[in-house]
Write a protein that holds these residues in place. Sequence first.
Motif, PDB file in Angstrom:
ATOM      1  N   ARG A  50       0.817  -1.211   0.000  1.00 49.78           N
ATOM      2  CA  ARG A  50       0.000   0.000   0.000  1.00 49.78           C
ATOM      3  C   ARG A  50       0.855   1.267   0.000  1.00 49.78           C
ATOM      4  NH1 ARG A  50      -3.058  -3.299   3.697  1.00 49.78           N
ATOM      5  NH2 ARG A  50      -5.023  -3.908   2.736  1.00 49.78           N
ATOM      6  N   ARG A  61      -4.013 -11.740  -3.759  1.00 51.13           N
ATOM      7  CA  ARG A  61      -4.446 -10.670  -4.663  1.00 51.13           C
ATOM      8  C   ARG A  61      -3.385  -9.586  -4.821  1.00 51.13           C
ATOM      9  NH1 ARG A  61      -9.368 -10.669  -1.783  1.00 51.13           N
ATOM     10  NH2 ARG A  61      -8.890  -8.577  -1.013  1.00 51.13           N
ATOM     11  N   ILE A  62      -2.569  -9.389  -3.797  1.00 54.12           N
ATOM     12  CA  ILE A  62      -1.601  -8.290  -3.852  1.00 54.12           C
ATOM     13  C   ILE A  62      -0.578  -8.508  -4.951  1.00 54.12           C
ATOM     14  CG2 ILE A  62       0.312  -8.942  -2.317  1.00 54.12           C
ATOM     15  CD1 ILE A  62      -1.807  -5.754  -2.024  1.00 54.12           C
ATOM     16  N   THR A 113      -1.146  -9.410  -7.872  1.00 56.66           N
ATOM     17  CA  THR A 113      -1.686  -8.996  -9.176  1.00 56.66           C
ATOM     18  C   THR A 113      -1.491  -7.504  -9.420  1.00 56.66           C
ATOM     19  OG1 THR A 113      -3.912  -8.552  -8.298  1.00 56.66           O
ATOM     20  CG2 THR A 113      -3.426 -10.808  -8.991  1.00 56.66           C
ATOM     21  N   LYS A 114      -1.028  -6.769  -8.412  1.00 58.80           N
ATOM     22  CA  LYS A 114      -0.766  -5.346  -8.580  1.00 58.80           C
ATOM     23  C   LYS A 114       0.475  -5.144  -9.449  1.00 58.80           C
ATOM     24  CE  LYS A 114      -4.077  -4.271  -5.673  1.00 58.80           C
ATOM     25  NZ  LYS A 114      -5.338  -3.623  -6.143  1.00 58.80           N
ATOM     26  N   HIS A 156       2.886  -3.089  -9.361  1.00 55.52           N
ATOM     27  CA  HIS A 156       4.132  -2.698  -8.699  1.00 55.52           C
ATOM     28  C   HIS A 156       4.626  -3.746  -7.703  1.00 55.52           C
ATOM     29  CE1 HIS A 156       1.232  -1.763  -5.601  1.00 55.52           C
ATOM     30  NE2 HIS A 156       2.187  -1.391  -4.745  1.00 55.52           N
TER      31      HIS A 156
END
Length: 495
Positions: free
Chosen positions: A192, A303-304, A306-307, A309
């Motif tokens: 984040r 899921r993170i 798939t970001k 960055h």
Amino acid sequence: MTSEQFDAVIVGAGFGGIGAAIQLKRMGIENFVILDREEDLGGTWHVNHYPGLAVDVPTTTYSYFFEPNPNWSRLFSTGAEIKQYADDVADKYDVRSHMRFNTTVEGARWDEEATAWQVALAGGQTLTTRYLITATGFLSQPHTPDIAGITGFEGKVIHTTAWDDDYDLAGKRIAIIGTGATAVQLIPELARKAADLTVYQRTAIWVVPKLDFRFSEGAKRLFRRVPLAQRAIRAVTDNLYEFFIWVGLHHRGLLGRRLNIGASDIAKLHRFLSIRDPELREKLTPDYDFGCKRPTFSNSYYRIFTKPHVHLQASGIERVEADAIVANDGTRTPIDVLVLATGFDLWEANFPAIEIVGREGRNLGKWWRDTRFQAYQGVSVPYFPNYLSLASPYAFLGLNFFNTMEYQMRHMDRLFAEVKRRGATTFEITEDANTRYLDRMTELIGDSVFTVGNCASSRSYYFNPSGEPTLLRPMSTRSAIKEASDFPLTDYQIA
């Protein structure tokens, strides 16, 4: 210098040390001291305060059975709430007044002539005590990986056990080494804030959905006014966990195999719904059986990745440079911050956490490594009179430390009551009783996922350096508590 004298010395002011202190008070022993190297109580819940920290066992279950907390905010409470619970219990049972912080214990030696323990502190002071209890926990010695060049990194280095709350991670290029339970909580929080995040994975972890929810104010009021309501919920979560641990891990029959397959299928479906890229899913898929290594819960971990960055690097690390990490596949990733979620030196530095020398000069750490890791009922060792180790081989019950603490407190109650009844001064487990217990544990562990499952690639801290899964006590909580309440007193030599 005159040595201070105590009836008991407890090493460690975490939940184990607090529980042992409460039990001593129940038995009328007030002349004791609790020593801890940190500046406050709480053990791992004081040391750890990284972003996203939360308990991975329902807090309805993760508490002393005799001290339920009606004020939990949610089913899986935050680290700050767990720390507050430790503070509240210590104050309620008046054990904080027995604590000495910023006190490092270097070792303890049994004085056969004085029939007492000499406890050596950093700085040269020595304490004399009749009883010695080590409650140093299983996760107390942070591990720094031995990676080429890591000491030459010129950016910011943060170990999860020494989190720098004042350092601003916003906009930084971050690398995190490790994908264990801590990293699963931390990685979404780092993502984040980071401009770029690279996750270096050695071993994939099983992750299942987290069925978490907040407790309403009405529910909290109900728990306060009708404690049985909270105990009923605890009975449900306790029994669910007990079932999964006993059947899925320790009883590898047909039902156990089906349960493990079912759990792995849930994690597989969770990955599929979270990640559409089959290559990425494959990298995040463990190649060992569910349960070989502690699994964890998260709704955001998969899921993170798939970001855009966030990057997963699973080829291993070749070296760390002054401003970058070079992976084994040749990829060089410039970074500003290196986060070490690399766990603990569980066996090498924690069994035992301090040097302990018993009768006839037996060194506990050397003896464990020269023979086998062993402890009767997970607390006692032959040649170590008046000594209880609460973080021993075959001590830990499944996923919940408080279940372990409950049977250990009952063991203390039965043992110390008999010592008092006889007017004795020492107790020591007999070699015969210890051997019989070790043989029984070896037999029981032979039916577990750790022995008959596919665990070779798990790199699990459940296994000691000799490859034996001696961390967990392979029995149900009910059985462990029963044994602590009625073990043969003749197993001890009491004089």
